[in-house]
Every structure is written in C-alpha cells, then in structure tokens.
Design a protein around this motif. Structure first.
Motif, PDB file in Angstrom:
ATOM      1  N   GLN A 331       0.832  -1.212   0.000  1.00  0.00           N
ATOM      2  CA  GLN A 331       0.000   0.000   0.000  1.00  0.00           C
ATOM      3  C   GLN A 331       0.862   1.257   0.000  1.00  0.00           C
ATOM      4  O   GLN A 331       0.632   2.187  -0.766  1.00  0.00           O
ATOM      5  N   ILE A 332       1.867   1.252   0.883  1.00  0.00           N
ATOM      6  CA  ILE A 332       2.735   2.435   0.995  1.00  0.00           C
ATOM      7  C   ILE A 332       3.462   2.694  -0.322  1.00  0.00           C
ATOM      8  O   ILE A 332       3.494   3.805  -0.834  1.00  0.00           O
ATOM      9  N   TRP A 333       4.014   1.646  -0.909  1.00  0.00           N
ATOM     10  CA  TRP A 333       4.773   1.818  -2.157  1.00  0.00           C
ATOM     11  C   TRP A 333       3.849   2.290  -3.279  1.00  0.00           C
ATOM     12  O   TRP A 333       4.230   3.115  -4.110  1.00  0.00           O
ATOM     13  N   THR A 348      12.871  12.335  -1.040  1.00  0.00           N
ATOM     14  CA  THR A 348      11.722  12.255  -0.133  1.00  0.00           C
ATOM     15  C   THR A 348      10.849  11.050  -0.492  1.00  0.00           C
ATOM     16  O   THR A 348      10.393  10.314   0.385  1.00  0.00           O
ATOM     17  N   LEU A 349      10.641  10.877  -1.787  1.00  0.00           N
ATOM     18  CA  LEU A 349       9.806   9.755  -2.233  1.00  0.00           C
ATOM     19  C   LEU A 349      10.403   8.427  -1.769  1.00  0.00           C
ATOM     20  O   LEU A 349       9.720   7.576  -1.205  1.00  0.00           O
ATOM     21  N   LEU A 350      11.707   8.278  -2.022  1.00  0.00           N
ATOM     22  CA  LEU A 350      12.352   7.017  -1.677  1.00  0.00           C
ATOM     23  C   LEU A 350      12.346   6.805  -0.168  1.00  0.00           C
ATOM     24  O   LEU A 350      12.095   5.698   0.322  1.00  0.00           O
ATOM     25  N   ASP A 351      12.611   7.872   0.596  1.00  0.00           N
ATOM     26  CA  ASP A 351      12.620   7.739   2.053  1.00  0.00           C
ATOM     27  C   ASP A 351      11.253   7.319   2.568  1.00  0.00           C
ATOM     28  O   ASP A 351      11.142   6.490   3.471  1.00  0.00           O
ATOM     29  N   ARG A 352      10.221   7.906   1.984  1.00  0.00           N
ATOM     30  CA  ARG A 352       8.870   7.551   2.440  1.00  0.00           C
ATOM     31  C   ARG A 352       8.596   6.065   2.230  1.00  0.00           C
ATOM     32  O   ARG A 352       8.043   5.396   3.099  1.00  0.00           O
ATOM     33  N   ALA A 353       9.002   5.552   1.071  1.00  0.00           N
ATOM     34  CA  ALA A 353       8.760   4.132   0.797  1.00  0.00           C
ATOM     35  C   ALA A 353       9.614   3.242   1.697  1.00  0.00           C
ATOM     36  O   ALA A 353       9.119   2.296   2.314  1.00  0.00           O
TER      37      ALA A 353
END
Ligand SMILES: [Zn+2]
Length: 366
Positions: A331-333, A348-353
């Motif tokens: 879901q997160i990815w 930021t995108l990569l860190d969030r995933a």
C-alpha cells in the motif's frame, strides 16, 4: 619513396546496425515472403506480440525482403535496393514512427494528405502523400507503422481510409503490443501476424547482437521475462543493481537512508528535462521495481512457481514479512508511486517508501 598520406579516420561511435536479421521471427516472415512470391501477400498486416520482442526490427527486415532486388525473401543486404534501405533513402519505404519524430502520439498529420493546410507537430511525409506517388522502383510501396497503439482516433480514422482503398502494390504493416487500442474496423481489415517472445537463448543472442555488455545476461533476460527490449531498458536504468540494493534493504543488511543514497548514485539513463525530473524518474524506476517484487510475493502466495516469476529467485527477504506487514508495505509503495507525479523530491519519495516499510525483524535472523 614518398610516404603515403594516411586518410584521417573519422572517429565514429559504433552504432548498432539498424538493419539486422531479427532472431526468433523466421517462421512468419518466411511464410509471408513465400506468399509474396506467388503474388498472394495481403495488403495489410498487423504484427502483434509483447513489447520489446523485436517486432519493429522484424517488420523492417520483412519489408527489406519485399523490396530487395533478389526478393521476395530474406534480404541480401548488398543489392542496390538493400543499400538504399540501409542508407534510409529507399523511396518506396515509409516509416511511421512517433518516437523517431520525437512525439508521443501518432497524430493525423502522420497519415493524412495535408493540402497546404497549416499543421502543428509532425512535418514529415505523411502516409497519404507517400501513397499518392507511384513506386519509384517498380515494386511494392511499403508503409511501416511502429507502435500502432500510439495512433489517436483521428489518425486511426485517416488510416482506415487507406486500408479500405488500398492502391495496387501497396503493403501496409503495423506493429503493436496493444491491439485492443485499435479500432475494430482497423482490426477487421488486417491480417494478424502473431510474433512470439523469443526463448531465453534467442533473447540472449539478441542482446549480444545489440551490444548489451553485461556478465549478467541470464539474470537480465529472466528479469525481463524473455523480452530483449525490456532487458535493454532494465540495463539502461540499472534495474539489476537497484534490485540488489532493494534486497539488501529488505533483508536488513542496509538501512533505509543508505539504500536511498546508493540508489541515487547508481549509473543509469533516466529521462527528464531537469536534474530534479531525472531524479524523479530514477525514483519511479526503483518504486516500480519494488512494486513488482511485492506483487511477485503475492503471485507466489497464489501458487505460481518461482521460476515463472521475474523475481522468483530473490524474494526470500520479502517473504520474511508477515502477511499484514507485506500488504501494508505494498500500500505504501503504491501511494508513493502515485505521488511521483507531484512535485516532490526523489529523495523524499524514496525515504517515504523505505522508511515506511522497514524490514521485518525476523528477517534479520536469517
Ligand atoms: Zn537485396
């Protein structure tokens, strides 16, 4: 004795041969050349098959075999016609190729005759203009449409007229991996040629022929599920190296931030008009890869054999996640993947995933 002056050798980058014999497409080409020899070649063909299996290269080779002075049959590549084909100056062949024109869609400008009407976008010779001329060499007039699914509705309607009233000696050949995007009226007027994905051995050979240099050809072919074109794309985007990083992260050997930094440093060709856009494309590649891996764990759970999966050989660290954690991670990815379209930095995108779906604790015990 005066020394001969050596001609200055121009330094030219080794360019892939554009007119090469495609591997794995012999059967359908032979059949159709044979039909042409007995004057039974259909005037419109649709070469259909998965993306990246060499349909366009095959279609060009097939057309060369129609235009070759020694044809119809496998082109000799040395006669006058073949030399003109190689130089892209053969007057009886028209390539309709959005990508080569730097465009995303095949608009009506690619197909209709533009009688002085102002036209934005594509300015080259259209199919209508090309077909209004007589054959220059007395043989076939061949139109090749690359990625026919890129035709918009107006273009399809314009092309339909050509299909309905073919001029004698005209052969229209389209290629697509998405036939459902074509109007039924087009589909019903063409003979479908099914091009199959080559087997792994042929896929390897094609990659070698195209100059892909990697010690990991087998791994690449597997990740691309046998599609050489896809394999080349994976190689360009450093996907095998990205997958190594992802697996190290999922098995707890590499932290989220260290993984993100390593991903950002990988070599690769990413698209984007600015460095930030390029970085986002890099992040997109990594997120797409992650999604493929998460989905492969689901396919494994649904009973597919690891050998049938692009990533079936490296899923263990992801399988160490509990079912709940795994579906949460997916879901997160997926959410982060959607956000690639927003103006958010790649880091930021990569860190969030990566931070949002840290590895399962039990995987560290493995
Ligand atoms: Zn020839």
């Amino acid at each position: 004795m005066p020394s001969k002056i050596k001609p200055v050798k121009k330094k030219t980058a080794v360019k892939r041969a554009e007119w090469t014999q495609p591997l794995g497409h012999d059967a359908w080409m032979e059949g159709l050349w044979s039909a042409a020899r007995s004057d039974h070649l259909p005037h419109a063909l649709l070469v259909q098959g998965a993306a990246g299996i060499g349909k366009f290269t095959a279609m060009k080779w097939f057309a060369a075999g129609l235009l070759c002075d020694n044809g119809p049959g496998a082109p000799c590549m040395s006669c006058g016609a073949c030399r003109r084909l190689r130089a892209n100056t053969h007057p009886d062949l028209l390539l309709v190729d959005a990508r080569a024109a730097g465009m995303d869609a095949l608009t009506v400008a690619f197909f209709a005759e533009r009688k002085g009407a102002p036209s934005g976008g594509f300015q080259g010779v259209s199919v209508g203009e090309f077909l209004s001329l007589r054959s220059a060499e007395g043989g076939y007039r061949v139109v090749l449409v690359r990625e026919a699914e890129r035709m918009n509705l107006n273009a399809q309607n314009a092309f339909l007229k050509t299909l309905e009233e073919p001029a004698p000696g005209t052969v229209l050949i389209m290629e697509t991996s998405m036939p459902a995007r074509l109007l039924e009226t087009i589909q019903s007027r063409v003979i479908v040629v099914r091009a199959a994905a080559p087997d792994a051995q042929v896929a390897r050979a094609i990659l070698e022929q195209q100059g892909v240099e990697t010690e990991e050809l087998d791994r690449l072919v597997r990740m691309a599920q046998g599609s050489p074109g896809r394999a080349m794309e994976l190689e360009r985007n450093s996907i095998p190296a990205m997958r190594d990083l992802l697996i190290e992260w999922a098995s707890g050997q590499r932290g989220a931030i260290a993984t993100r930094m390593a991903v950002m440093e990988l070599k690769g060709k990413f698209t984007g008009k600015t460095p930030a856009a390029e970085a986002r494309d890099r992040a997109r590649c990594f997120l797409d890869l992650g999604l493929e891996l998460w989905r492969d764990t689901g396919r494994l759970g649904a009973g597919l054999h690891p050998d049938q999966l692009a990533h079936g050989d490296c899923l263990n660290p992801l399988l160490a996640y509990s079912d709940t954690d795994r579906s949460q991670a997916l879901q997160i990815w997926m959410q982060v993947r959607q956000d690639v379209g927003l103006n958010i930095g790649a880091e930021t995108l990569l860190d969030r995933a990566l931070l949002g779906s840290s590895p399962a604790p039990q995987s560290k015990k493995r």
